[in-house]
Motif scaffolding. Structure first.
Motif, PDB file in Angstrom:
ATOM      1  N   ASN A 266       0.870  -1.155   0.000  1.00  0.00           N
ATOM      2  CA  ASN A 266       0.000   0.000   0.000  1.00  0.00           C
ATOM      3  C   ASN A 266       0.915   1.215   0.000  1.00  0.00           C
ATOM      4  N   ARG A 267       0.405   2.358   0.244  1.00  0.00           N
ATOM      5  CA  ARG A 267       1.273   3.531   0.169  1.00  0.00           C
ATOM      6  C   ARG A 267       2.315   3.535   1.286  1.00  0.00           C
ATOM      7  N   GLU A 268       2.071   2.772   2.317  1.00  0.00           N
ATOM      8  CA  GLU A 268       2.953   2.842   3.476  1.00  0.00           C
ATOM      9  C   GLU A 268       4.108   1.865   3.405  1.00  0.00           C
ATOM     10  N   GLU A 269       3.872   0.638   2.919  1.00  0.00           N
ATOM     11  CA  GLU A 269       4.930  -0.360   3.014  1.00  0.00           C
ATOM     12  C   GLU A 269       4.642  -1.540   2.101  1.00  0.00           C
ATOM     13  N   CYS A 270       5.673  -2.367   1.929  1.00  0.00           N
ATOM     14  CA  CYS A 270       5.539  -3.649   1.257  1.00  0.00           C
ATOM     15  C   CYS A 270       5.185  -4.674   2.342  1.00  0.00           C
ATOM     16  N   LEU A 271       4.219  -5.544   2.074  1.00  0.00           N
ATOM     17  CA  LEU A 271       3.662  -6.412   3.097  1.00  0.00           C
ATOM     18  C   LEU A 271       4.219  -7.831   3.001  1.00  0.00           C
ATOM     19  N   ARG A 272       4.238  -8.521   4.147  1.00  0.00           N
ATOM     20  CA  ARG A 272       4.538  -9.949   4.135  1.00  0.00           C
ATOM     21  C   ARG A 272       3.411 -10.758   4.774  1.00  0.00           C
ATOM     22  N   THR A 273       2.368 -10.065   5.214  1.00  0.00           N
ATOM     23  CA  THR A 273       1.225 -10.747   5.810  1.00  0.00           C
ATOM     24  C   THR A 273       0.455 -11.538   4.759  1.00  0.00           C
ATOM     25  N   VAL A 274      -0.198 -12.620   5.208  1.00  0.00           N
ATOM     26  CA  VAL A 274      -0.975 -13.497   4.338  1.00  0.00           C
ATOM     27  C   VAL A 274      -2.354 -13.684   4.962  1.00  0.00           C
ATOM     28  N   GLU A 275      -3.404 -13.441   4.174  1.00  0.00           N
ATOM     29  CA  GLU A 275      -4.771 -13.583   4.670  1.00  0.00           C
ATOM     30  C   GLU A 275      -5.487 -14.685   3.901  1.00  0.00           C
ATOM     31  N   CYS A 276      -6.409 -15.351   4.611  1.00  0.00           N
ATOM     32  CA  CYS A 276      -7.137 -16.493   4.049  1.00  0.00           C
ATOM     33  C   CYS A 276      -8.635 -16.229   4.200  1.00  0.00           C
ATOM     34  N   TYR A 277      -9.362 -16.313   3.075  1.00  0.00           N
ATOM     35  CA  TYR A 277     -10.807 -16.037   3.086  1.00  0.00           C
ATOM     36  C   TYR A 277     -11.583 -17.333   2.941  1.00  0.00           C
ATOM     37  N   ASP A 278     -12.538 -17.537   3.861  1.00  0.00           N
ATOM     38  CA  ASP A 278     -13.431 -18.689   3.819  1.00  0.00           C
ATOM     39  C   ASP A 278     -14.779 -18.246   3.261  1.00  0.00           C
ATOM     40  N   PRO A 279     -15.140 -18.660   2.040  1.00  0.00           N
ATOM     41  CA  PRO A 279     -16.400 -18.205   1.432  1.00  0.00           C
ATOM     42  C   PRO A 279     -17.633 -18.628   2.221  1.00  0.00           C
ATOM     43  N   HIS A 280     -17.546 -19.730   2.966  1.00  0.00           N
ATOM     44  CA  HIS A 280     -18.715 -20.226   3.689  1.00  0.00           C
ATOM     45  C   HIS A 280     -19.050 -19.361   4.899  1.00  0.00           C
TER      46      HIS A 280
END
Length: 643
Positions: free
Chosen positions: A378-392
């Motif tokens: 984003n404008r602030e930084e390069c990320l290393r976080t990983v997010e996981c989305y559960d459609p259910h």
């Protein structure tokens, strides 16, 4: 014509002919009385010719002890090719230089005090400037001390700040992050006044408190905006520590520092000056410039600024917080009215839950029926976080973070494991490292490095192997044809057939045993061409082109067809989507996404295509939308049971 008995004749070809002959004499070394030594290269010329076009050389020749001998002039800091361009100009009045050489010609012209050439080179650079190159052009203009060029670049930056903040060069700038606590009923002032107060605070921190600019940039600085409109250090807040931001997985504490003893501590301002600042320095000092270049209010109480602080060109992020306990991520309210009484087990429609982090240039993939979104910036930084989305459950959760922050990469699932390779971490050159995520242990492990550094490359799994295709060169200016393949059994990279067209920021996917690379850019010209790779005979073949040229698009496969969405068309982020039918070898325009998305993530989970994150031309996005094949519609809503 002979007026008054005098013969007058003007030979129109004489000057042109004489100039050509003079230049030929120079190149053959005849009658030359100047030897230029430029970084080990010797160049011969005529003193009188060079003295006429270069005041710098005129001064040198004029001070020679032997005006009839041979002058020797040595340059250890100029490009020999650029000097040759200037020599040709001195003899022919024609300036011819490859575009990659113009900056070096400018530098040589500055050294030789050839102001007309310097101006022409500067105008040429301005004519080629875009959001991708303007930061490097500004650094160049600043280094050259060219106020005319610098002012024009700054005017461009002011007009295009939000688009520039999406570019990779922006991520590489030093950054100062400020959290400003606000009293009740107190609002931050307008952009101009706000950043004047910020600059005053930075100056006080350096000159009175003894901080260095580097120290201030090491961590988020907590400030306090008082009711009497003063910006003060966070240590004036009551208490030793406060929680100012939290989410389900992260809690950040700000430790209040004790008041520091007043003292003066010099600091190195910037590599271009190499000087030490003084407590008595003034903001008008050219060596230690303090200046707001451009600023924007990007959302409520969130500000973005490009500034020169003590000679250092950097980014300032400022977030106003109404209370220390405010959460950095608010939960969106239901857009549709639920004024009626909801019965148990009733199906309702609600906006899809956003990611915790806004991300552009992220990697996305489907794994075990869930959507994975990793890295990005984003404008602030390069990320290393990983997010996981559960459609259910319409819920995002965090997986183990990557070992390396990275953006402008793609990822793929191979043999039940998630691979990320290449990209950029925002501070150094393109990455050659990669890593693999094992869901059984929720951890990342390194994989063998790429054969070359690769950013903006396409990554895809095909027939039990991992392919990385195209990408940008180390300078990020043009695409690559390179195609490499990773064998997880031998854990080694080998090369395969190169692309027909150089590409970076292209979309890559697998369909029907073939590998497709779609669009992208050659240099920064967006492409609509598409190539298909046949692993059986190791060949790339051009197929039907898209209707819209684009780079930074996403691609997903659904119902045996390719869906390409979003991207950047050379002037703005776009929302249009098109579908490729391999049986017909043709593209068809589909319904647009609800939001423009450049450098977004697009992936298929089950029978649904998800578009997540990206940049809409103004903001970095954390939102999600889905595509329904039956209705040919995109929607930011999901349907869940209300209990």
């Amino acid at each position: 014509m002979i007026p008054n008995g005098y013969l007058m004749f003007e030979d129109e070809n004489f000057i042109e002919s004489s100039v050509a002959k003079l230049n030929a004499l120079r190149k053959s070394g005849q009658f030359c009385d100047v030897r230029l030594q430029v970084c080990g290269h010797e160049m011969l010329a005529h003193r009188a010719v060079l003295a006429c076009c270069s005041p710098y050389l005129f001064e040198i020749f004029n001070s020679d002890s032997d005006p009839h001998g041979i002058s020797h002039v040595k340059f250890d800091d100029l490009n020999p090719e650029a000097v040759e361009v200037l020599l040709n100009y001195a003899y022919t009045a024609q300036l011819k230089a490859d575009k990659e050489l113009v900056k070096d010609v400018y530098s040589a012209a500055k050294k030789l005090k050839m102001d007309r050439v310097k101006q022409v080179c500067g105008d040429y650079l301005l004519s080629r400037m875009d959001v991708t190159s303007c930061i490097s052009y500004r650094n160049f203009a600043s280094c050259m001390g060219d106020s005319r060029l610098l002012n024009k670049v700054d005017a461009y930056i002011q007009e295009h700040l939000l688009q520039i903040s999406e570019e990779e060069e922006f991520l590489k700038l030093p950054r100062l992050k400020l959290e400003v606590m606000l009293e009740d009923n107190v609002c931050l002032p307008s952009n101009g006044k706000l950043y004047t107060k910020v600059i005053n605070w930075v100056q006080r921190s350096i000159w009175e408190n003894g901080d260095s600019l580097e120290e201030l940039m090491e961590e988020v600085q907590t400030l306090y905006y008082s009711a009497d409109h003063k910006l003060l250090d966070g240590n004036l807040l009551d208490g030793q520590a406060e929680v100012f931001g939290s989410d389900d997985d992260h809690i950040q504490f700000v430790q209040k520092k004790p008041p520091r003893e007043n003292g003066h501590k010099p600091m190195i301002s910037s590599s271009s000056t190499g000087c030490l600042s003084s407590p008595n320095a003034t903001v008008q000092s050219p060596k230690h410039e303090w200046k707001i270049v451009a600023s924007e209010k990007t959302s409520n109480n969130t500000y973005l600024c490009l500034a020169v602080l003590d000679g250092v060109f950097c980014v300032i992020f400022l977030h106003g917080r109404n209370s220390p306990q405010s959460s950095p991520t608010s939960t969106p309210k239901l857009i549709k009215s639920l004024s009626f009484e909801v019965q148990p087990d009733e199906l309702i429609e609600k906006p899809m839950s956003p990611m915790q982090y806004a991300r552009s240039g992220l990697g996305t993939a489907e794994m075990n029926g869930k959507l994975i979104a990793a890295g990005g910036y984003n404008r602030e930084e390069c990320l290393r976080t990983v997010e996981c989305y559960d459609p259910h459950t319409d819920h995002w959760s965090f997986l183990a973070p990557m070992r390396t922050p990275r953006a402008r990469f793609q990822m793929a699932v191979l043999m039940g494991q998630l691979y990320v390779v290449g990209g950029s971490n925002g501070h150094s050159d393109d990455l050659s490292c990669g890593e693999m995520y094992d869901p059984s242990i929720d951890d990342w492990t390194p994989v063998p490095e790429l054969r070359t550094n690769r950013c903006n490359a396409g990554v895809c799994a095909l027939n039990g192997k991992l392919y990385i295709v195209g990408g940008s060169d180390p300078y990020g200016q043009k695409g690559l044809k390179n195609c490499d393949v990773f064998d997880p059994v031998t854990k080694s990279w080998t090369s395969c057939a190169p692309l027909n067209i150089r590409r970076h920021q292209a979309a890559v996917c697998e369909l029907g045993g073939y590998l497709y690379i779609i669009g992208g850019a050659e240099s920064w010209n967006c492409l609509n061409t598409v190539e298909r790779y046949n692993p059986e005979n190791n060949t790339w073949t051009l197929i039907a082109p898209m209707n819209v040229a684009r780079r930074g698009a996403g691609v997903a496969v659904l119902d045996g067809k390719l869906f390409v969405g979003g991207g950047f068309d050379g002037s703005h982020a776009i929302s249009c989507v098109e579908m490729y039918d391999p049986t017909r070898n043709e593209w068809k325009m589909m319904r647009n996404m609800t939001s423009p998305r450049s450098n977004a993530g697009i992936a298929t989970v089950g029978t649904t295509i998800y578009a997540v994150g990206g940049f809409d031309g103004n903001e970095f996005l954390n939102t999600v939308e889905v595509y329904n094949l039956e209705s040919n519609e995109w929607s930011p809503y999901t349907k869940i049971f209300q209990f």
